[in-house]
Scaffold this motif. Structure first.
Motif, PDB file in Angstrom:
ATOM      1  N   MET A 225      -7.018   2.589  -2.498  1.00  0.00           N
ATOM      2  CA  MET A 225      -5.694   2.007  -2.641  1.00  0.00           C
ATOM      3  C   MET A 225      -5.321   1.968  -4.118  1.00  0.00           C
ATOM      4  O   MET A 225      -6.180   2.112  -4.989  1.00  0.00           O
ATOM      5  CB  MET A 225      -5.658   0.600  -2.036  1.00  0.00           C
ATOM      6  N   MET A 226      -4.047   1.769  -4.380  1.00  0.00           N
ATOM      7  CA  MET A 226      -3.579   1.750  -5.761  1.00  0.00           C
ATOM      8  C   MET A 226      -2.522   0.666  -5.944  1.00  0.00           C
ATOM      9  O   MET A 226      -1.826   0.279  -5.012  1.00  0.00           O
ATOM     10  CB  MET A 226      -2.999   3.118  -6.134  1.00  0.00           C
ATOM     11  N   ASP A 227      -2.447   0.188  -7.174  1.00  0.00           N
ATOM     12  CA  ASP A 227      -1.417  -0.760  -7.586  1.00  0.00           C
ATOM     13  C   ASP A 227      -0.792  -0.180  -8.848  1.00  0.00           C
ATOM     14  O   ASP A 227      -1.282  -0.397  -9.965  1.00  0.00           O
ATOM     15  CB  ASP A 227      -2.037  -2.133  -7.843  1.00  0.00           C
ATOM     16  N   ILE A 228       0.262   0.588  -8.685  1.00  0.00           N
ATOM     17  CA  ILE A 228       0.854   1.321  -9.809  1.00  0.00           C
ATOM     18  C   ILE A 228       2.345   1.039  -9.967  1.00  0.00           C
ATOM     19  O   ILE A 228       3.023   1.700 -10.761  1.00  0.00           O
ATOM     20  CB  ILE A 228       0.642   2.842  -9.637  1.00  0.00           C
ATOM     21  N   ASP A 229       2.845   0.049  -9.224  1.00  0.00           N
ATOM     22  CA  ASP A 229       4.274  -0.245  -9.255  1.00  0.00           C
ATOM     23  C   ASP A 229       4.610  -1.516 -10.032  1.00  0.00           C
ATOM     24  O   ASP A 229       5.779  -1.919 -10.083  1.00  0.00           O
ATOM     25  CB  ASP A 229       4.814  -0.374  -7.827  1.00  0.00           C
ATOM     26  N   GLY A 230       3.606  -2.147 -10.589  1.00  0.00           N
ATOM     27  CA  GLY A 230       3.850  -3.381 -11.315  1.00  0.00           C
ATOM     28  C   GLY A 230       4.151  -4.569 -10.430  1.00  0.00           C
ATOM     29  O   GLY A 230       4.652  -5.589 -10.910  1.00  0.00           O
ATOM     30  N   LYS A 231       3.834  -4.473  -9.128  1.00  0.00           N
ATOM     31  CA  LYS A 231       4.138  -5.545  -8.190  1.00  0.00           C
ATOM     32  C   LYS A 231       2.906  -6.351  -7.801  1.00  0.00           C
ATOM     33  O   LYS A 231       3.000  -7.277  -7.008  1.00  0.00           O
ATOM     34  CB  LYS A 231       4.783  -4.970  -6.921  1.00  0.00           C
ATOM     35  N   HIS A 232       1.736  -5.974  -8.321  1.00  0.00           N
ATOM     36  CA  HIS A 232       0.475  -6.631  -7.979  1.00  0.00           C
ATOM     37  C   HIS A 232       0.224  -6.597  -6.473  1.00  0.00           C
ATOM     38  O   HIS A 232      -0.221  -7.580  -5.880  1.00  0.00           O
ATOM     39  CB  HIS A 232       0.467  -8.078  -8.493  1.00  0.00           C
ATOM     40  N   GLU A 233       0.502  -5.454  -5.884  1.00  0.00           N
ATOM     41  CA  GLU A 233       0.268  -5.245  -4.462  1.00  0.00           C
ATOM     42  C   GLU A 233      -0.461  -3.915  -4.267  1.00  0.00           C
ATOM     43  O   GLU A 233      -0.112  -2.912  -4.898  1.00  0.00           O
ATOM     44  CB  GLU A 233       1.589  -5.213  -3.677  1.00  0.00           C
ATOM     45  N   TRP A 234      -1.461  -3.939  -3.392  1.00  0.00           N
ATOM     46  CA  TRP A 234      -2.194  -2.711  -3.102  1.00  0.00           C
ATOM     47  C   TRP A 234      -1.409  -1.850  -2.119  1.00  0.00           C
ATOM     48  O   TRP A 234      -0.858  -2.354  -1.138  1.00  0.00           O
ATOM     49  CB  TRP A 234      -3.565  -3.023  -2.513  1.00  0.00           C
ATOM     50  N   ARG A 235      -1.387  -0.563  -2.412  1.00  0.00           N
ATOM     51  CA  ARG A 235      -0.724   0.410  -1.544  1.00  0.00           C
ATOM     52  C   ARG A 235      -1.755   1.432  -1.081  1.00  0.00           C
ATOM     53  O   ARG A 235      -2.523   1.969  -1.875  1.00  0.00           O
ATOM     54  CB  ARG A 235       0.413   1.089  -2.300  1.00  0.00           C
ATOM     55  N   ASP A 236      -1.784   1.718   0.233  1.00  0.00           N
ATOM     56  CA  ASP A 236      -2.768   2.640   0.793  1.00  0.00           C
ATOM     57  C   ASP A 236      -2.560   4.053   0.269  1.00  0.00           C
ATOM     58  O   ASP A 236      -1.429   4.504   0.065  1.00  0.00           O
ATOM     59  CB  ASP A 236      -2.699   2.649   2.321  1.00  0.00           C
ATOM     60  N   CYS A 237      -3.690   4.747   0.056  1.00  0.00           N
ATOM     61  CA  CYS A 237      -3.639   6.138  -0.389  1.00  0.00           C
ATOM     62  C   CYS A 237      -4.502   7.025   0.498  1.00  0.00           C
ATOM     63  O   CYS A 237      -4.030   8.008   1.047  1.00  0.00           O
ATOM     64  CB  CYS A 237      -4.093   6.241  -1.848  1.00  0.00           C
ATOM     65  N   ILE A 238      -5.780   6.679   0.654  1.00  0.00           N
ATOM     66  CA  ILE A 238      -6.721   7.480   1.442  1.00  0.00           C
ATOM     67  C   ILE A 238      -7.536   6.540   2.316  1.00  0.00           C
ATOM     68  O   ILE A 238      -7.978   5.480   1.862  1.00  0.00           O
ATOM     69  CB  ILE A 238      -7.662   8.299   0.533  1.00  0.00           C
ATOM     70  N   GLU A 239      -7.754   6.945   3.550  1.00  0.00           N
ATOM     71  CA  GLU A 239      -8.600   6.172   4.467  1.00  0.00           C
ATOM     72  C   GLU A 239      -9.353   7.153   5.357  1.00  0.00           C
ATOM     73  O   GLU A 239      -8.743   7.923   6.103  1.00  0.00           O
ATOM     74  CB  GLU A 239      -7.759   5.203   5.300  1.00  0.00           C
ATOM     75  N   VAL A 240     -10.687   7.131   5.245  1.00  0.00           N
ATOM     76  CA  VAL A 240     -11.526   8.077   5.981  1.00  0.00           C
ATOM     77  C   VAL A 240     -12.720   7.316   6.553  1.00  0.00           C
ATOM     78  O   VAL A 240     -13.390   6.569   5.829  1.00  0.00           O
ATOM     79  CB  VAL A 240     -12.039   9.220   5.072  1.00  0.00           C
ATOM     80  N   SER A 241     -12.987   7.504   7.827  1.00  0.00           N
ATOM     81  CA  SER A 241     -14.155   6.898   8.465  1.00  0.00           C
ATOM     82  C   SER A 241     -15.269   7.937   8.576  1.00  0.00           C
ATOM     83  O   SER A 241     -15.033   9.138   8.465  1.00  0.00           O
ATOM     84  CB  SER A 241     -13.789   6.351   9.846  1.00  0.00           C
ATOM     85  N   GLY A 242     -16.476   7.448   8.807  1.00  0.00           N
ATOM     86  CA  GLY A 242     -17.613   8.351   8.967  1.00  0.00           C
ATOM     87  C   GLY A 242     -18.113   8.936   7.661  1.00  0.00           C
ATOM     88  O   GLY A 242     -18.738  10.007   7.664  1.00  0.00           O
ATOM     89  N   VAL A 243     -17.884   8.239   6.551  1.00  0.00           N
ATOM     90  CA  VAL A 243     -18.370   8.708   5.253  1.00  0.00           C
ATOM     91  C   VAL A 243     -19.762   8.117   5.026  1.00  0.00           C
ATOM     92  O   VAL A 243     -19.940   6.897   5.063  1.00  0.00           O
ATOM     93  CB  VAL A 243     -17.420   8.287   4.119  1.00  0.00           C
ATOM     94  N   ARG A 244     -20.722   8.982   4.784  1.00  0.00           N
ATOM     95  CA  ARG A 244     -22.112   8.552   4.619  1.00  0.00           C
ATOM     96  C   ARG A 244     -22.538   8.787   3.165  1.00  0.00           C
ATOM     97  O   ARG A 244     -22.667   9.933   2.743  1.00  0.00           O
ATOM     98  CB  ARG A 244     -23.031   9.314   5.575  1.00  0.00           C
ATOM     99  N   LEU A 245     -22.727   7.687   2.444  1.00  0.00           N
ATOM    100  CA  LEU A 245     -23.117   7.763   1.040  1.00  0.00           C
ATOM    101  C   LEU A 245     -24.485   7.098   0.864  1.00  0.00           C
ATOM    102  O   LEU A 245     -24.667   5.950   1.280  1.00  0.00           O
ATOM    103  CB  LEU A 245     -22.095   7.066   0.149  1.00  0.00           C
ATOM    104  N   PRO A 246     -25.428   7.779   0.251  1.00  0.00           N
ATOM    105  CA  PRO A 246     -26.735   7.164  -0.006  1.00  0.00           C
ATOM    106  C   PRO A 246     -26.625   6.033  -1.013  1.00  0.00           C
ATOM    107  O   PRO A 246     -25.666   5.950  -1.793  1.00  0.00           O
ATOM    108  CB  PRO A 246     -27.574   8.321  -0.572  1.00  0.00           C
ATOM    109  N   ARG A 247     -27.618   5.184  -1.009  1.00  0.00           N
ATOM    110  CA  ARG A 247     -27.705   4.142  -2.025  1.00  0.00           C
ATOM    111  C   ARG A 247     -28.531   4.651  -3.206  1.00  0.00           C
ATOM    112  O   ARG A 247     -29.277   5.608  -3.090  1.00  0.00           O
ATOM    113  CB  ARG A 247     -28.328   2.878  -1.434  1.00  0.00           C
ATOM    114  N   GLY A 248     -28.374   3.990  -4.355  1.00  0.00           N
ATOM    115  CA  GLY A 248     -29.133   4.365  -5.536  1.00  0.00           C
ATOM    116  C   GLY A 248     -28.438   5.366  -6.436  1.00  0.00           C
ATOM    117  O   GLY A 248     -29.070   5.918  -7.344  1.00  0.00           O
TER     118      GLY A 248
END
Length: 348
Positions: A225-248
């Motif tokens: 998400m991003m807050d680029i309008d000076g309104k202090h509000e988050w706006r959705d940009c990317i949403e993806v499920s099933g992302v597998r990231l290792p730890r470390g």
């Protein structure tokens, strides 16, 4: 006649009325409120966040340097200023990076990035942008926004210059994301389109207010998400499920300029640990992985390199090879002698 008590007399009388346990409880509460380390609920449900200072960076940037005690390392043309860390100046052919030297073993997390991109260039005469990383390798300069190609992990790109001339439907600057297992190259000519998970337009250059980006990874669900309008509000940009990231892996940010340039500044990086309830079924599904991947997205398989042989293993291989060679020679000599004896008997 009543006597007015001074500050010290009032404190002695009030303290006598409190037990030791009550005093310690109040001091603990005041400490938590003052330090900002207590849990904070970020959304409805059972999700709380805790700031992880070993993975965070903010003014006055005391943890940045090259010593062994530094939590963050600079690379290339990056430099520490009083109000920001400049990854690259508004000059041609520069690249710089900032990397956390502590690997992150959190299961669920949220990274908030406060950044600024600005410069003298007119429309489409500036570049190239910056990237935020969560990768296996750190401090590896390269062509992908100042980082190595064929990286292993997650890359989020704030691309400010369109390289693909024929495209018209995409407006730049543009935010995109990519998960890589080390087998894919970032396609600069097509602005990373063949390998991106998604993206959105983000007008972030030369703004007179703060610009923020948040990357959230919860239950193998990636949200940007991003807050680029000076309104202090988050706006959705990317949403993806099933992302597998290792730890470390390591967090970092980098930038690069070519023939075109911009100032790429990072004001703060704040990582929060998210505590999320999981069902027993989710616990089984969300086991640790050892290579990044995305469900329903086929990534070329990487052939794992063979580990180097230890000294003992190498000695045993050479020893048994010599023993086998000697044994084969002895057997060959015995068979040859028997053949010669049989030949003589036939001759006589």
């Amino acid at each position: 006649m009543a006597v007015a008590l001074g500050p010290s007399g009032w404190w002695r009388r009030w303290r006598r009325r409190l037990s030791a346990r009550e005093v310690s409880t109040m001091l603990l509460l005041l400490l938590l409120l003052g330090s900002g380390q207590g849990p904070r609920q970020v959304r409805a449900g059972q999700t709380f966040e805790y700031l992880k200072r070993e993975h965070s960076l903010s003014k006055p940037y005391q943890g940045v340097g090259t010593s062994s005690s530094s939590l963050w390392n600079l690379m290339g043309n990056a430099m520490v200023m009083t109000q920001y860390i400049r990854l690259t100046p508004d000059m041609q052919s520069k690249q710089g990076a900032l990397w956390n030297r502590v690997p992150c073993f959190l299961r669920d997390w949220e990274l908030q990035v406060h950044f600024r991109i600005h410069g003298q260039g007119k429309k489409n005469l500036h570049g190239d942008g910056l990237a935020i990383w969560y990768t296996k390798d750190r401090m590896q300069p390269g062509p992908v926004f100042g980082n190595m190609d064929k990286f292993v992990g997650l890359g989020v790109f704030v691309d400010t210059y369109p390289n693909e001339e024929k495209q018209q439907e995409r407006v730049f600057p543009y935010i995109s994301a990519m998960v890589n297992n080390g087998s894919l190259s970032y396609d600069h000519e097509r602005d990373g389109r063949p390998t991106e998970l998604g993206g959105c337009t983000a007008i972030v250059r030369n703004l007179h207010y703060d610009t923020f980006l948040v990357i959230r990874y919860v239950k193998r669900h990636l949200t940007i998400m991003m807050d680029i309008d000076g309104k202090h509000e988050w706006r959705d940009c990317i949403e993806v499920s099933g992302v597998r990231l290792p730890r470390g892996y390591y967090f970092g940010t980098s930038s690069i300029t070519g023939d075109l340039s911009d100032n790429h500044d990072v004001i703060s990086l704040k990582l929060f640990e998210l505590t999320v309830e999981r069902t027993p079924e989710e616990e089984k599904l969300h086991r640790d992985v050892f290579l990044p991947s995305v469900d329903n997205m086929k990534l070329p398989e990487m052939t794992a390199p063979l580990p180097p042989l230890s000294g003992l293993a190498l000695f045993l291989i050479v020893f048994f090879s010599l023993v086998f060679s000697v044994f084969a020679i002895v057997i060959g000599i015995i068979l040859y002698n028997k053949w010669q004896e049989q030949s003589r008997k036939r001759f006589y």
